[in-house]
Design a protein around this motif. Structure first.
Motif, PDB file in Angstrom:
ATOM      1  N   TRP A 122      17.402  -4.208   8.479  1.00 19.74           N
ATOM      2  CA  TRP A 122      16.564  -3.628   8.000  1.00 19.74           C
ATOM      3  C   TRP A 122      17.347  -2.455   6.979  1.00 19.74           C
ATOM      4  N   ALA A 266       9.039 -10.703   8.273  1.00 19.31           N
ATOM      5  CA  ALA A 266       8.494  -9.364   8.388  1.00 19.31           C
ATOM      6  C   ALA A 266       7.992  -8.745   7.314  1.00 19.31           C
ATOM      7  N   TRP A 449       8.440  -7.261  14.244  1.00 19.55           N
ATOM      8  CA  TRP A 449       9.722  -7.560  14.936  1.00 19.55           C
ATOM      9  C   TRP A 449       9.587  -8.864  15.396  1.00 19.55           C
ATOM     10  N   THR A 453      12.067 -13.131  15.192  1.00 18.53           N
ATOM     11  CA  THR A 453      12.818 -13.437  16.139  1.00 18.53           C
ATOM     12  C   THR A 453      12.122 -14.638  17.169  1.00 18.53           C
TER      13      THR A 453
END
Length: 635
Positions: A122, A266, A449, A453
């Protein structure tokens, strides 16, 4: 359509070198794992049957020395000779971005930057986040465009003579008119707006298209506030669709083309997160202007609903002011041969010139390979005649179709009506709608998040069954006698459905569609995907008022619950996973034939039932994709 990405001699030379190469860091290990003869046979067979196979890694099999020379030649050829050293290093890193530790050409500072890229995903340049904010504001524009009509419906319809109350004269006809006006922007998106995406992006670029569509949105919101009849309002909202359509297709693509693969999902999903925020803002505007009286000194009737519709212009002005301060899409610039501008853009979007050089070199190599699968036909024809493109269109079409048929927008557009039928008064119904909008925004946060993932498929397969259950719960609640109990269960069902939608079918469709197509048909592919969602959005907006009467409230919610069950199986069999790979590497994912993908996951149903329900001890299944299997060479 002529090929916009001519194959460079350096890439052709690269292929020849790869075929001759015997000792290099990438292929030696593969030959040791699979056996040199087996590896070569598998690779040749794969390429023969799958023209996209080389796109998995077109730089494989090339020595570091040759890559260094290619990087330097590329920099000189594209007018970037002053950055020759960065491109020499970048070409080596591009072959395997995770194997940089062994590259002797890199210094400690280079390695530290590349390590931090992985460990602090990030930590990105502020310019990337500035661009993300611009895309988010564009999404908020769309959310407000969609939702301000929710509160305005309570006022403009009666003022223009559309009485939809049960037993009123012409109530059923008025329900169709109400649905038609509410759905007008989405009709325009489906039949015209979305299909303007490709020419607008060709002429104006990603930023120019966003600026133009934000301008159209702002002006038509003001126009809607000045209408004086049902058909005048229909016309204003229809033109609004010319702003919504190309914007909804361009913004996710713009975000996808500028984001690093590790956080692409994201960042692209911010489109849906901030669309939800815009929906909430639209409800806030409805509440804020609800009790605004008509001025006695001017001949204005319905000032409150006019302010509601006009308020959606405000965020559009912010987008117009911001967008040209953002960098243009590097992939779009490469497609126009503007390599110098593409490198400058990447330098703004990455921390170092080395990272920018690596990404530019790899993007160019992959785009040149991608161009080889083009047939020379028009983009719309290639979208459905090239197998890889057709599979991308199928996956994107399914998730876009299900975004409308999962039932969320019947709540977004008609929640005030639903809550009133459950027993709320008007102002309380709008307050309950605000709660729905706030939940839609807040509950999208977990997907920021989880989407990169757990992946897109996992989120969809988890949330579709939940949405089906909660819609059934909402519909069945109308069997409860009118009173507080019915109100509580209806509100709970709607809120739980929203909580399931927001991290799944909310953000995934636009993320997935922005990833699913190769660059040379991406604009047309995204036009197809967004046209799909908007045509069914129009159908939902048009039919739901009448559906409530014809099916009853229980049947209407049960209808959409059934579609969520259908959506579960459509995703299981026909929607491949896209997380974690570059936009160009996804060609390998969509090169797997649909019947093989569907058969693999059909067998997986039985395997997972035996393993997780019956608790049988079973050996691991062989993965569908070669790169997921460490037992075999990645070819």
């Amino acid at each position: 359509m002529s090929n916009p990405y001519p194959v460079q001699p350096s890439i052709e030379k690269m292929k020849e070198d790869a075929a001759r190469q015997k000792n290099n860091s990438g292929t030696q290990e593969k030959r040791e794992l699979a056996g040199e003869g087996d590896y070569q046979d598998k690779h040749l067979d794969n390429v023969a049957h799958n023209p996209n196979a080389l796109l998995e890694n077109p730089l494989q099999g090339i020595s570091h020395e040759r890559l260094e020379a290619m990087g330097r030649a590329f920099a000189r050829e594209k007018g970037l000779g002053e950055y020759e050293e960065e491109f020499a290093k970048g070409a080596q890193v591009a072959q395997d971005p995770l194997a940089f530790e062994s590259l002797t050409m890199l210094n400690d500072e280079d390695r530290n930057v590349l390590r931090r890229e992985i460990t602090h995903k990030w930590h990105q340049p502020w310019q990337l986040y500035f661009l993300t904010i611009c895309c988010s504001m564009a999404a908020a524009v769309q959310g407000m465009d969609e939702s301000v009509t929710n509160g305005a419906n309570l006022f403009w319809a009666p003022q223009f003579g559309l009485n939809t109350a049960e037993g009123a004269p012409n109530a059923s006809t008025n329900e169709w008119y109400l649905g038609l006006v509410n759905g007008a922007p989405y009709l325009a998106c489906a039949v015209l707006g979305c299909w303007l995406t490709a020419p607008l992006n060709t002429w104006l670029g990603r930023r120019g298209t966003i600026f133009l569509t934000a301008t159209i949105s702002a002006l038509t919101c003001i126009w809607s506030a000045c209408t004086n009849s049902t058909w005048h309002l229909f016309a204003a909202r229809f033109v609004l669709g010319l702003g919504i359509g190309p914007k909804s297709a361009t913004v996710p693509v713009y975000a996808a083309e500028t984001a690093p693969p590790i956080i692409r999902g994201a960042l692209v999903m911010q489109w849906q997160v901030w669309t939800a925020f815009g929906i909430m803002l639209g409800t806030v505007a409805s509440l804020a202007f609800y009790k605004v009286p008509d001025p006695t000194s001017a001949a204005i009737t319905g000032l409150n609903w006019r302010l509601m519709l006009g308020s959606a212009a405000l965020p559009a002005f912010f987008v117009m002011a911001q967008v040209y301060f953002c960098p243009e899409s590097p992939r779009w610039l490469i497609g126009r041969g503007r390599y110098g501008d593409a490198y400058k853009s990447l330098c703004r979007l990455r921390h170092t010139k080395l990272q920018a050089a690596r990404d530019l070199f790899l993007i160019n190599a992959l785009l040149e390979e991608e161009a080889n699968i083009a047939t020379g036909k028009s983009a719309i024809v290639e979208l459905f005649t090239v197998a890889r493109n057709r599979r991308g269109a199928l996956g994107a079409g399914i998730v876009m179709f299900m975004q409308q048929c999962c039932g969320i927008n019947v709540i977004a557009y008609y929640s005030s009506t639903i809550f009133r039928q459950a027993g709320f008064d008007e102002i309380t119904a709008l307050g309950a709608t605000l709660g729905f909008g706030a939940l839609n925004f807040v509950m999208a946060a977990p997907a920021v998040w989880t989407i990169d993932t757990f992946g897109r498929r996992f989120l969809l397969l988890l949330t579709f069954p939940l949405m089906a259950i909660f819609l059934l719960m909402t519909g069945m609640a109308f069997f409860i006698p009118e009173g507080n109990a019915r109100i509580a269960v209806v509100a709970l069902g709607i809120y739980l459905h929203c909580m399931a939608y927001s991290p799944g079918e909310g953000p995934v469709p636009f993320v997935y569609s922005a990833e699913a197509f190769p660059l040379y048909v991406r604009d047309v592919g995204m036009s197809f995907a967004t046209a799909t969602t908007w045509v069914f959005n129009f159908i939902v907006a048009l039919t739901f008022p009448r559906l409530l009467s014809a099916f009853t409230r229980q049947g209407a919610f049960g209808w959409y619950a059934g579609w969520n069950v259908v959506g579960t199986f459509l995703v299981l069999f026909f929607v491949p996973e896209t997380k974690g790979l570059s936009l160009e590497e996804l060609d390998q994912v969509f090169s797997v034939p649909t019947k093989i993908h569907a058969a693999y996951h059909l067998k997986g149903l039985g395997y997972n039932f035996r393993k997780y329900i019956l608790r049988q001890r079973l050996p691991p299944r062989k993965p569908l994709y070669s790169w997921e299997d460490t037992t075999y060479a990645r070819d």
